[in-house]
Design a protein around this motif. Structure first.
Motif, short mmCIF file in Angstrom:
data_model
loop_
_atom_site.label_atom_id
_atom_site.label_comp_id
_atom_site.label_asym_id
_atom_site.label_seq_id
_atom_site.Cartn_x
_atom_site.Cartn_y
_atom_site.Cartn_z
N GLU A 197 0.86 -1.17 0.00
CA GLU A 197 0.00 0.00 0.00
C GLU A 197 0.90 1.22 0.00
N GLU A 203 5.93 3.38 -0.06
CA GLU A 203 5.46 2.02 -0.27
C GLU A 203 5.65 1.20 1.01
N TYR A 251 -10.08 -2.04 2.40
CA TYR A 251 -9.43 -1.78 1.12
C TYR A 251 -10.35 -2.21 -0.02
N ILE A 273 -0.78 -3.02 -5.73
CA ILE A 273 -1.06 -1.93 -4.80
C ILE A 273 -2.52 -2.01 -4.36
N GLU A 275 -5.65 -0.34 -2.51
CA GLU A 275 -6.11 1.03 -2.27
C GLU A 275 -7.16 1.05 -1.17
N GLU A 277 -10.47 2.05 0.80
CA GLU A 277 -11.81 2.37 0.34
C GLU A 277 -12.06 3.88 0.41
#
Length: 277
Positions: A197, A203, A251, A273, A275, A277
Motif C-alpha cells: 500500500e 510504499e 481496502y 497496490i 487502495e 476504500e
C-alpha cells in the motif's frame, strides 16, 4: 638397460593407463545413462492455525521394479521436525535430493511419528494431534512419473493444512489426516509478486495477506500468504491462464488481469497496490 627396452616399457605403461581411463569413463557414462535426480519439496497452503508441527521419520519411494520400498537419504537427518505453517510465501523445505534408477517412479510416502502437535491462536499450549496408525505407517502419494536418464525431477508436495486437521466432535481432540497434492516442477509454473500500500507516498508491504489464484472459470485453484516483505510465490500451477484476487477489510477488492503461466517459468508481476476504500 638399452634405450629400446626402456621405450618398450614406457609404451606398455602408456597403453595400460589409457585402457584404465577408458574403462573408468565407460563406467561413469553407464551410471549417468541409468539414473535421474529426484527432489522432494514440501510447501503449505494457509490455514487457521498458528502452528502445525509434524515429525517425519522416513521418506520412501517405490519404482516399477519389484524391489519394495526404498528410503531416501534426507537432506538433514531423521526425524525431520517442521512447522508446516511456515512453508508459505515461496518458502519450502527440501526433503530429499537424491539420484535414483530410471524407470517409472510410482509412489512416495512420508512416514510420520505420533509426535505431532497443533497450536491455536490465542492459546499458549500445544495440542497433541492424534495420528492414525495408517498415517504413521506411511502417507502414500501417487506420482507415476517416468524418469529419464540425466534429468532432474522436482516434485512439490503441497500440504493443505486446513483440510488435514479434523476436530473429533466435542471431545476436544484433533486428528491429523494429511491432505497433500503433488505437482512436478517440470510440468508446472509459478506466479510471484509483492503486495503493498502507499501511505504518504511511501510504499509499505502488506504482510500475512491471503492471495487467491482463480482459473478462467472463476474456480479457486490455490492460495498463499505474503511474507514479512509483502512477497508471495504461488508454486505448482499447471500451464494455463489465471487471475489473482485479494480481499482485505478497509481496502478495495483487487482482481488482476489474466496471467498466463507456462511450464518451468516464474511469472514475476509488478507490485500489487491495494487502495483504501
Amino acid at each position: 638397460m638399452s634405450v629400446k627396452f626402456l621405450k618398450s616399457i614406457l609404451f606398455t605403461t602408456f597403453i595400460l593407463i589409457a585402457l584404465l581411463f577408458v574403462n573408468c569413463e565407460d563406467n561413469n557414462s553407464s551410471e549417468t545413462n541409468e539414473t535421474a535426480r529426484v527432489q522432494l519439496k514440501l510447501v503449505d497452503e494457509p490455514g487457521d492455525y498458528e502452528e502445525v508441527n509434524v515429525e517425519i521419520i522416513d521418506i520412501q519411494y517405490q519404482s516399477n521394479e519389484d524391489e519394495g520400498w526404498q528410503s531416501f537419504t534426507p537432506e538433514g537427518e531423521f526425524p525431520i521436525n517442521v512447522d508446516i505453517t511456515e512453508l508459505i510465501a515461496g518458502n519450502s523445505l527440501l526433503l530429499a535430493n537424491e539420484v535414483v534408477p530410471v524407470g517409472i517412479l510410482k509412489q512416495v510416502r512420508l512416514v510420520l511419528s505420533d509426535n505431532n502437535t497443533l497450536k491455536i491462536e490465542g492459546e499458549e499450549e500445544l495440542i497433541p494431534l492424534d495420528t492414525p496408525s495408517a498415517q504413521q505407517s506411511g502417507l502414500k502419494l501417487n506420482l507415476d512419473e517416468e524418469l529419464e536418464a540425466g534429468f532432474v525431477y522436482s516434485f512439490i508436495l503441497d500440504w493443505d493444512v486446513q483440510k488435514s486437521i479434523v476436530k473429533a466432535g466435542n471431545s476436544g481432540k484433533y486428528i491429523l489426516k494429511p491432505v497433500i497434492k503433488v505437482n512436478a516442477e517440470i510440468s508446472s509454473g509459478s506466479i510471484s509478486a509483492k503486495v503493498i500500500e502507499i501511505v504518504e507516498e511511501v510504499e509499505t508491504p502488506i504482510i500475512n495477506q491471503i492471495v487467491e489464484v482463480y482459473s478462467t472459470d472463476d474456480v479457486l485453484v490455490k492460495d498463499t500468504l505474503t511474507d514479512e516483505n509483502g512477497n508471495f510465490v504461488v508454486q505448482g500451477l499447471e500451464a494455463g491462464t489465471y487471475t489473482l484476487k485479494i480481499t482485505k477489510e478497509g481496502y478495495l477488492d483487487f482482481t488482476s488481469t489474466e496471467i498466463t503461466v507456462t511450464v518451468g517459468n516464474v511469472e514475476v508481476l509488478e507490485n500489487i497496490i491495494l487502495e483504501l476504500e
